[in-house]
Design a protein around this motif. Structure first.
Motif, PDB file in Angstrom:
ATOM      1  N   VAL A  79     -61.759  49.168  -6.605  1.00  0.00           N
ATOM      2  CA  VAL A  79     -62.800  50.069  -6.117  1.00  0.00           C
ATOM      3  C   VAL A  79     -62.746  51.398  -6.861  1.00  0.00           C
ATOM      4  CG1 VAL A  79     -63.552  51.431  -4.128  1.00  0.00           C
ATOM      5  CG2 VAL A  79     -62.985  49.012  -3.846  1.00  0.00           C
ATOM      6  N   MET A  80     -61.556  51.966  -7.012  1.00  0.00           N
ATOM      7  CA  MET A  80     -61.413  53.264  -7.662  1.00  0.00           C
ATOM      8  C   MET A  80     -61.851  53.216  -9.122  1.00  0.00           C
ATOM      9  SD  MET A  80     -60.314  55.114  -5.186  1.00  0.00           S
ATOM     10  CE  MET A  80     -59.616  56.600  -5.875  1.00  0.00           C
ATOM     11  N   ARG A  81     -61.712  52.064  -9.730  1.00  0.00           N
ATOM     12  CA  ARG A  81     -62.080  51.928 -11.139  1.00  0.00           C
ATOM     13  C   ARG A  81     -63.573  52.145 -11.358  1.00  0.00           C
ATOM     14  NH1 ARG A  81     -60.547  46.284 -13.198  1.00  0.00           N
ATOM     15  NH2 ARG A  81     -58.577  46.939 -12.243  1.00  0.00           N
ATOM     16  N   LYS A  82     -64.393  51.912 -10.324  1.00  0.00           N
ATOM     17  CA  LYS A  82     -65.834  52.099 -10.465  1.00  0.00           C
ATOM     18  C   LYS A  82     -66.184  53.556 -10.750  1.00  0.00           C
ATOM     19  CE  LYS A  82     -66.697  48.378  -7.129  1.00  0.00           C
ATOM     20  NZ  LYS A  82     -67.268  48.053  -5.797  1.00  0.00           N
ATOM     21  N   LEU A  83     -65.435  54.468 -10.132  1.00  0.00           N
ATOM     22  CA  LEU A  83     -65.726  55.891 -10.301  1.00  0.00           C
ATOM     23  C   LEU A  83     -64.785  56.550 -11.302  1.00  0.00           C
ATOM     24  CD1 LEU A  83     -67.690  58.005  -9.169  1.00  0.00           C
ATOM     25  CD2 LEU A  83     -65.998  58.543  -7.404  1.00  0.00           C
ATOM     26  N   PHE A  84     -63.587  55.969 -11.461  1.00  0.00           N
ATOM     27  CA  PHE A  84     -62.582  56.534 -12.367  1.00  0.00           C
ATOM     28  C   PHE A  84     -62.149  55.452 -13.351  1.00  0.00           C
ATOM     29  CE2 PHE A  84     -62.042  58.244  -8.047  1.00  0.00           C
ATOM     30  CZ  PHE A  84     -62.357  59.571  -8.262  1.00  0.00           C
ATOM     31  N   PRO A  85     -62.938  55.212 -14.394  1.00  0.00           N
ATOM     32  CA  PRO A  85     -62.604  54.149 -15.344  1.00  0.00           C
ATOM     33  C   PRO A  85     -61.359  54.489 -16.163  1.00  0.00           C
ATOM     34  CG  PRO A  85     -64.477  55.423 -16.123  1.00  0.00           C
ATOM     35  CD  PRO A  85     -64.192  55.910 -14.729  1.00  0.00           C
ATOM     36  N   ARG A  86     -60.814  53.480 -16.764  1.00  0.00           N
ATOM     37  CA  ARG A  86     -59.632  53.626 -17.607  1.00  0.00           C
ATOM     38  C   ARG A  86     -59.950  54.524 -18.801  1.00  0.00           C
ATOM     39  NH1 ARG A  86     -55.706  49.207 -19.444  1.00  0.00           N
ATOM     40  NH2 ARG A  86     -54.989  49.830 -21.523  1.00  0.00           N
ATOM     41  N   PRO A  87     -59.153  55.576 -19.048  1.00  0.00           N
ATOM     42  CA  PRO A  87     -59.403  56.447 -20.203  1.00  0.00           C
ATOM     43  C   PRO A  87     -59.317  55.673 -21.512  1.00  0.00           C
ATOM     44  CG  PRO A  87     -57.923  57.508 -18.646  1.00  0.00           C
ATOM     45  CD  PRO A  87     -58.069  56.099 -18.192  1.00  0.00           C
ATOM     46  N   SER A  88     -60.195  55.999 -22.436  1.00  0.00           N
ATOM     47  CA  SER A  88     -60.297  55.228 -23.679  1.00  0.00           C
ATOM     48  C   SER A  88     -59.122  55.443 -24.625  1.00  0.00           C
ATOM     49  CB  SER A  88     -61.602  55.586 -24.396  1.00  0.00           C
ATOM     50  OG  SER A  88     -61.660  56.993 -24.650  1.00  0.00           O
ATOM     51  N   PHE A  89     -58.343  56.502 -24.434  1.00  0.00           N
ATOM     52  CA  PHE A  89     -57.228  56.742 -25.352  1.00  0.00           C
ATOM     53  C   PHE A  89     -56.017  55.873 -25.029  1.00  0.00           C
ATOM     54  CE2 PHE A  89     -56.580  59.756 -21.890  1.00  0.00           C
ATOM     55  CZ  PHE A  89     -55.243  59.548 -21.567  1.00  0.00           C
ATOM     56  N   ILE A  90     -55.977  55.249 -23.852  1.00  0.00           N
ATOM     57  CA  ILE A  90     -54.834  54.419 -23.477  1.00  0.00           C
ATOM     58  C   ILE A  90     -54.848  53.156 -24.330  1.00  0.00           C
ATOM     59  CG2 ILE A  90     -53.782  53.083 -21.610  1.00  0.00           C
ATOM     60  CD1 ILE A  90     -54.843  55.081 -19.641  1.00  0.00           C
ATOM     61  N   PRO A  91     -53.739  52.825 -24.990  1.00  0.00           N
ATOM     62  CA  PRO A  91     -53.700  51.627 -25.844  1.00  0.00           C
ATOM     63  C   PRO A  91     -54.094  50.382 -25.069  1.00  0.00           C
ATOM     64  CG  PRO A  91     -51.754  52.991 -26.212  1.00  0.00           C
ATOM     65  CD  PRO A  91     -52.475  53.581 -25.033  1.00  0.00           C
ATOM     66  N   SER A  92     -54.759  49.454 -25.735  1.00  0.00           N
ATOM     67  CA  SER A  92     -55.267  48.253 -25.082  1.00  0.00           C
ATOM     68  C   SER A  92     -54.160  47.385 -24.510  1.00  0.00           C
ATOM     69  CB  SER A  92     -56.102  47.440 -26.078  1.00  0.00           C
ATOM     70  OG  SER A  92     -55.314  47.102 -27.216  1.00  0.00           O
ATOM     71  N   GLU A  93     -52.962  47.442 -25.115  1.00  0.00           N
ATOM     72  CA  GLU A  93     -51.855  46.618 -24.627  1.00  0.00           C
ATOM     73  C   GLU A  93     -51.124  47.261 -23.442  1.00  0.00           C
ATOM     74  OE1 GLU A  93     -50.299  49.172 -28.023  1.00  0.00           O
ATOM     75  OE2 GLU A  93     -52.086  47.969 -27.558  1.00  0.00           O
ATOM     76  N   SER A  94     -51.503  48.477 -23.082  1.00  0.00           N
ATOM     77  CA  SER A  94     -50.840  49.177 -21.978  1.00  0.00           C
ATOM     78  C   SER A  94     -51.413  48.733 -20.636  1.00  0.00           C
ATOM     79  CB  SER A  94     -51.002  50.693 -22.124  1.00  0.00           C
ATOM     80  OG  SER A  94     -50.349  51.148 -23.284  1.00  0.00           O
ATOM     81  N   GLU A  95     -50.568  48.753 -19.643  1.00  0.00           N
ATOM     82  CA  GLU A  95     -50.976  48.416 -18.277  1.00  0.00           C
ATOM     83  C   GLU A  95     -51.159  49.695 -17.474  1.00  0.00           C
ATOM     84  OE1 GLU A  95     -49.286  46.048 -14.315  1.00  0.00           O
ATOM     85  OE2 GLU A  95     -48.107  46.109 -16.173  1.00  0.00           O
ATOM     86  N   VAL A  96     -52.259  49.788 -16.742  1.00  0.00           N
ATOM     87  CA  VAL A  96     -52.522  50.937 -15.883  1.00  0.00           C
ATOM     88  C   VAL A  96     -52.027  50.618 -14.478  1.00  0.00           C
ATOM     89  CG1 VAL A  96     -54.291  52.434 -14.893  1.00  0.00           C
ATOM     90  CG2 VAL A  96     -54.498  51.653 -17.253  1.00  0.00           C
ATOM     91  N   ALA A  97     -51.286  51.536 -13.896  1.00  0.00           N
ATOM     92  CA  ALA A  97     -50.679  51.301 -12.586  1.00  0.00           C
ATOM     93  C   ALA A  97     -51.729  51.231 -11.488  1.00  0.00           C
ATOM     94  CB  ALA A  97     -49.674  52.408 -12.269  1.00  0.00           C
ATOM     95  N   LEU A  98     -51.402  50.503 -10.420  1.00  0.00           N
ATOM     96  CA  LEU A  98     -52.303  50.417  -9.273  1.00  0.00           C
ATOM     97  C   LEU A  98     -52.371  51.743  -8.517  1.00  0.00           C
ATOM     98  CD1 LEU A  98     -51.291  46.934  -7.819  1.00  0.00           C
ATOM     99  CD2 LEU A  98     -53.278  47.483  -9.216  1.00  0.00           C
TER     100      LEU A  98
END
Length: 382
Positions: A250-269
């Protein structure tokens, strides 16, 4: 009056006093004792006076607190003795833990079910998934090499994310960076709409903290009577955290993953939203899960101070920058501490905190497993 009569009266008074004392010992009330005495005087003198039916129950109830106390003391002594034994003789602990391993789930389930009635009287929802219930003000994370901050004197300011090699190099060197204008503006109405569209998910997932009187949960924050003008009043501080998969989606809808984070990185819940009014208190933002943290300033502007770890403050210098609306800061919490200063802008401040993994850290000098425990200290720092 005849002396014999006087003696008889005295004997009666003495008997009545003895009966009265006996009734007190049995736990009888004055009415019960009077009724018994009258019944005995009217009936045959050979009638035996027996304790009332309630006497046995009262006597048992009187002994219950004493029994509970001795049971508590016994359990405490056994527990302390077992702890001493396990400390002095580790094989005993290995044997006991191995024998009980098959019953771990059943025991923990029994404890959980036994604690359910407490929820009727105490709201313990905020303790769910808590890594630390009681903070330790004297705790300090493991020491790190000060070489990581000794030659860093300013933020790296970037306007785009096209040069991924440069970004990766900065991340490897644990340099704090600010990406200007990378995030979209988020207003309080946006937060309200997100909540109302996903109320069932966020109500059960949010850990809520507020210094606004009467505002105890996230539902209170988004009622019709609350708007930006109300929250902008002096020293308003509201933080709420989400930690599970449905709320993260749900939070991802308003706060998307920043584009500078490497694609192989995992974003915490784990996600934290900060809503601060005018002159709100300063607080430290700490990474919630992984090696790298990022803070997004989504409404208003905010001054942030990044300080080195305590043991490096004699050789490393603190830095500060002004984060404007849409800016994103990323930093390594193993080396730096980020403190948000009071909101002095003329509008409500909305911020967002997350973290992500980064496999490119130089493992020989920084060990991600030694990171300090995660927490969200929204209170003022002295």
């Amino acid at each position: 009056m005849d002396s014999c009569v006087l003696e008889y009266v005295q004997v009666l008074q003495q008997n009545v006093a003895e009966l009265h004392q006996m009734g007190k010992e049995w736990g009888m009330t004055e009415e019960e004792m009077s009724a018994c005495i009258e019944r005995v005087l009217k009936e045959d003198e050979n009638v035996v006076v027996a304790p009332p039916p309630t006497f046995t129950l009262r006597r048992i109830l009187r002994c219950v607190p004493v029994a509970i106390f001795f049971l508590f003391v016994t359990i405490l002594v056994i527990a302390c003795g077992a702890m001493v034994l396990f400390y002095v003789y580790p094989p005993a602990w290995n044997y006991v833990s191995g024998a009980l391993k098959l019953y771990d789930y059943k025991m923990l389930r029994a404890v959980r079910l036994a604690a359910l009635p407490l929820h009727r009287y105490f709201n313990i929802t905020s303790l769910y998934d808590a890594e630390c219930i009681v903070g330790n003000p004297w705790f300090e994370g493991p020491s790190k090499e000060c070489i990581w901050c000794r030659d860093v004197h300013k933020f790296e300011i970037l306007n785009d994310t096209t040069d991924q090699d440069l970004i990766t190099n900065y991340l490897r060197e644990a340099k704090p960076m600010v990406f200007q204008g990378l995030a979209k503006k988020v207003t309080f109405d946006d937060l309200r709409q997100l909540y109302r569209n996903n109320k069932d998910v966020l109500d059960t997932a949010a850990v809520f903290q507020s210094n606004v009187p009467g505002m105890k949960n996230i539902e209170d924050l988004f009622i019709d009577e609350i708007d930006e003008d109300f929250l902008y009043k002096d020293k308003t501080t509201i933080h709420w955290t989400t930690k599970n998969i449905p709320s993260s989606q749900v939070m991802r809808k308003l706060f998307p993953r920043p584009s500078f984070i490497p694609s192989e990185s995992e974003v915490a819940l784990d996600k934290v939203v900060f809503v601060d009014g005018h002159k709100s208190g300063h607080y430290e933002v700490t990474t919630v899960r992984f090696e790298m943290g990022y803070y997004m300033q989504l409404s208003s502007s905010r001054k942030v101070i990044v300080t080195p770890s305590r043991h490096c403050r004699e050789v490393c210098s603190p830095m500060h920058t002004l984060m404007n609306e849409g800016d994103i800061m990323t930093y390594n919490p193993l080396v730096w501490r980020a403190v948000m200063m009071p909101n002095v802008d003329n509008m409500l401040s909305i911020g967002y905190l997350g973290s992500y993994s980064f496999a490119g850290l130089k493992q020989d000098e920084i060990n991600p497993e030694d990171q300090p425990p995660s927490s969200h200290d929204w209170k003022k720092k002295e």
